[in-house]
Write an enzyme that holds these catalytic residues in place. Structure first.
Site, PDB file in Angstrom:
ATOM      1  N   PRO A   1      10.919  11.267   2.330  1.00 53.26           N
ATOM      2  CG  PRO A   1       9.478   9.482   1.925  1.00 53.26           C
ATOM      3  CD  PRO A   1      10.643   9.894   2.776  1.00 53.26           C
TER       4      PRO A   1
ATOM      5  CG  ASN B   1       7.584   1.784   2.468  1.00 57.73           C
ATOM      6  OD1 ASN B   1       7.598   2.991   2.254  1.00 57.73           O
ATOM      7  ND2 ASN B   1       6.452   1.094   2.593  1.00 57.73           N
TER       8      ASN B   1
ATOM      9  NE  ARG C   1      -2.412  -1.072   3.805  1.00 58.22           N
ATOM     10  CZ  ARG C   1      -2.775  -0.318   4.840  1.00 58.22           C
ATOM     11  NH1 ARG C   1      -3.533   0.733   4.659  1.00 58.22           N
ATOM     12  NH2 ARG C   1      -2.364  -0.609   6.054  1.00 58.22           N
ATOM     13  N   GLY C   2       0.272   2.385  -0.281  1.00 55.22           N
ATOM     14  CA  GLY C   2       0.961   3.680  -0.160  1.00 55.22           C
ATOM     15  C   GLY C   2       2.255   3.732  -0.955  1.00 55.22           C
TER      16      GLY C   2
ATOM     17  CE1 TYR D   1       6.041   8.224  10.537  1.00 55.35           C
ATOM     18  CE2 TYR D   1       7.012  10.379  10.181  1.00 55.35           C
ATOM     19  CZ  TYR D   1       6.519   9.190   9.682  1.00 55.35           C
ATOM     20  OH  TYR D   1       6.517   8.973   8.324  1.00 55.35           O
TER      21      TYR D   1
HETATM   22  N1  CAA Z   1       2.679  24.069  15.605  1.00 57.37           N
HETATM   23  C1  CAA Z   1       2.240  24.777  16.661  1.00 57.37           C
HETATM   24  N2  CAA Z   1       1.074  24.536  17.247  1.00 57.37           N
HETATM   25  C2  CAA Z   1       0.316  23.559  16.750  1.00 57.37           C
HETATM   26  C3  CAA Z   1       0.715  22.783  15.652  1.00 57.37           C
HETATM   27  C4  CAA Z   1       1.951  23.094  15.068  1.00 57.37           C
HETATM   28  N3  CAA Z   1       2.410  22.419  13.999  1.00 57.37           N
HETATM   29  N4  CAA Z   1      -0.222  21.866  15.391  1.00 57.37           N
HETATM   30  C5  CAA Z   1      -1.202  22.063  16.299  1.00 57.37           C
HETATM   31  N5  CAA Z   1      -0.881  23.083  17.115  1.00 57.37           N
HETATM   32  C6  CAA Z   1      -1.659  23.651  18.192  1.00 57.37           C
HETATM   33  C7  CAA Z   1      -3.081  23.927  17.729  1.00 57.37           C
HETATM   34  O1  CAA Z   1      -3.126  25.150  17.030  1.00 57.37           O
HETATM   35  C8  CAA Z   1      -3.821  23.950  19.042  1.00 57.37           C
HETATM   36  O2  CAA Z   1      -3.665  25.172  19.666  1.00 57.37           O
HETATM   37  P1  CAA Z   1      -4.939  25.953  20.204  1.00 57.37           P
HETATM   38  O3  CAA Z   1      -5.589  25.012  21.175  1.00 57.37           O
HETATM   39  O4  CAA Z   1      -4.338  27.174  20.814  1.00 57.37           O
HETATM   40  O5  CAA Z   1      -5.791  26.216  19.007  1.00 57.37           O
HETATM   41  C9  CAA Z   1      -3.089  22.921  19.883  1.00 57.37           C
HETATM   42  O6  CAA Z   1      -1.821  22.729  19.245  1.00 57.37           O
HETATM   43  C10 CAA Z   1      -3.783  21.620  19.944  1.00 57.37           C
HETATM   44  O7  CAA Z   1      -4.054  21.166  18.591  1.00 57.37           O
HETATM   45  P2  CAA Z   1      -5.157  20.077  18.303  1.00 57.37           P
HETATM   46  O8  CAA Z   1      -6.519  20.611  18.637  1.00 57.37           O
HETATM   47  O9  CAA Z   1      -4.964  19.542  16.933  1.00 57.37           O
HETATM   48  O10 CAA Z   1      -4.765  19.034  19.454  1.00 57.37           O
HETATM   49  P3  CAA Z   1      -4.916  17.497  19.504  1.00 57.37           P
HETATM   50  O11 CAA Z   1      -4.306  17.063  20.788  1.00 57.37           O
HETATM   51  O12 CAA Z   1      -6.293  17.104  19.168  1.00 57.37           O
HETATM   52  O13 CAA Z   1      -3.986  16.967  18.290  1.00 57.37           O
HETATM   53  C11 CAA Z   1      -2.044  16.574  17.049  1.00 57.37           C
HETATM   54  C12 CAA Z   1      -2.636  17.303  18.248  1.00 57.37           C
HETATM   55  C13 CAA Z   1      -2.172  15.061  17.248  1.00 57.37           C
HETATM   56  C14 CAA Z   1      -0.583  16.939  16.981  1.00 57.37           C
HETATM   57  C15 CAA Z   1      -2.796  16.978  15.757  1.00 57.37           C
HETATM   58  O14 CAA Z   1      -2.715  18.368  15.627  1.00 57.37           O
HETATM   59  C16 CAA Z   1      -2.222  16.326  14.532  1.00 57.37           C
HETATM   60  O15 CAA Z   1      -2.544  15.188  14.193  1.00 57.37           O
HETATM   61  N6  CAA Z   1      -1.321  17.018  13.806  1.00 57.37           N
HETATM   62  C17 CAA Z   1      -0.697  16.483  12.609  1.00 57.37           C
HETATM   63  C18 CAA Z   1       0.699  16.054  12.881  1.00 57.37           C
HETATM   64  C19 CAA Z   1       1.352  15.667  11.578  1.00 57.37           C
HETATM   65  O16 CAA Z   1       1.697  16.504  10.749  1.00 57.37           O
HETATM   66  N7  CAA Z   1       1.545  14.373  11.347  1.00 57.37           N
HETATM   67  C20 CAA Z   1       2.113  13.917  10.136  1.00 57.37           C
HETATM   68  C21 CAA Z   1       1.485  12.616   9.763  1.00 57.37           C
HETATM   69  S1  CAA Z   1       1.927  12.121   8.124  1.00 57.37           S
HETATM   70  C22 CAA Z   1       3.506  11.616   8.269  1.00 57.37           C
HETATM   71  O17 CAA Z   1       4.073  11.553   9.317  1.00 57.37           O
HETATM   72  C23 CAA Z   1       4.169  11.221   6.989  1.00 57.37           C
HETATM   73  C24 CAA Z   1       5.452  11.890   6.831  1.00 57.37           C
HETATM   74  O18 CAA Z   1       6.495  11.257   6.988  1.00 57.37           O
HETATM   75  C25 CAA Z   1       5.496  13.306   6.424  1.00 57.37           C
END
Ligand code: CAA
Length: 241
Positions: free
Chosen positions: A178, A83, A13-14, A148
């Site tokens: 990536p 991967n 996948r992916g 991660y």
């Molecule tokens: N920088 C600064 N602040 C951030 C932020 C960031 N990047 N992301 C979120 N925040 C802040 C939000 O703005 C929020 O602040 P407020 O309450 O003041 O509005 C606070 O953090 C809480 O955010 P959430 O409501 O989203 O909190 P949560 O606990 O429900 O979730 C989280 C937090 C799990 C980190 C969620 O924001 C999330 O899933 N983020 C995505 C993380 C990401 O990019 N993952 C990549 C996955 S894909 C991958 O990993 C493949 C690859 O190799 C690239």
């Protein structure tokens, strides 16, 4: 040389699915590993004709058994693409030990398990190509991903150390890092967060699996024998490392 045996973990996948398919189309004898989704794996096998192998890359004994199976059914592994990867995103103050441990085991310990299982045969044959799929988030860090980012950053260090050990034996070890690629993993990121991330990618879009596959493809080729210990970043300019 085509006809080489290539094993891709998380290869149904992916990004991994893309790597398996394109190597297969180019004449490699591909084995695609998967961990749990039997139905998707069976579908993949039927569609592509690529044999699939179920084992947990994060478990040492499972990998020993899995590699023995690959060697018997396809042949000794000459090309290994580590991967397999998962996310369990959470800020540290809310993260459980399981979220930490699952990610480290699946993403990083799997590299040890797989490399350990194939390295002796690569050394004997004086040929090997290992590509570890890291991440921009292992290079730059990412809010909500201490597990991660640590695992992927660990893969980058692992790559450079093993590259030194393999060099005298015709074994190259490289990483591809990536950026955000259009896969189920990235589509699971909350929409608002993902929109913000895409705005910070100079090329202005998510990557596609094919963008990553092209880099892997070059690194595993016989011709790339002078490239080892390096990381190729494929991230649309999001992070220039
Ligand atoms: N920088 C600064 N602040 C951030 C932020 C960031 N990047 N992301 C979120 N925040 C802040 C939000 O703005 C929020 O602040 P407020 O309450 O003041 O509005 C606070 O953090 C809480 O955010 P959430 O409501 O989203 O909190 P949560 O606990 O429900 O979730 C989280 C937090 C799990 C980190 C969620 O924001 C999330 O899933 N983020 C995505 C993380 C990401 O990019 N993952 C990549 C996955 S894909 C991958 O990993 C493949 C690859 O190799 C690239």
């Amino acid at each position: 040389m085509t006809g080489r045996v290539a094993l891709v973990t998380g290869g149904t996948r992916g990004i991994g699915g893309g790597i398996s398919r394109e190597l297969h189309e180019a004449g490699y004898r591909v084995a695609a590993n998967y961990a749990g989704n039997d139905e998707r794996a069976r579908q993949f096998e039927e569609e592509t004709g690529i044999p699939v192998f179920r084992f947990d890359a994060g478990k040492f004994e499972d990998v020993q058994r899995g590699i023995a199976d690959v060697v018997e059914r396809v042949g000794p592994v000459e090309v290994l693409v580590n991967n397999a990867g998962i996310t369990r995103d959470s800020t540290l103050h809310k993260m459980s030990f399981e979220q930490w441990d699952d990610v480290i085991r699946t993403n990083l310990t799997s590299c040890f398990n797989l490399c350990r299982a194939v390295i002796e045969s690569m050394r004997e044959r004086k040929f090997g190509r290992i590509v570890n799929v890291g991440s921009v988030n292992g290079q730059a860090g990412q809010y909500g991903q201490v597990n991660y980012a640590a695992s992927k950053s660990g893969m980058h260090g692992f790559t450079k150390a093993l590259a030194q050990e393999g060099a005298a034996y015709g074994i190259t070890v490289n990483a591809v890092a990536p950026g955000y690629v259009n896969t189920e993993m990235v589509r699971a990121v909350p929409e608002k967060v993902l929109e913000k991330i895409i705005r910070r990618i100079p090329v202005g879009r998510l990557g596609e699996p094919h963008d990553i596959v092209r880099a892997v493809f070059y690194l595993v080729s016989d011709e790339a024998d002078f490239i080892t210990g390096s990381t190729v970043s494929v991230n649309g300019g999001q992070h220039m490392y």
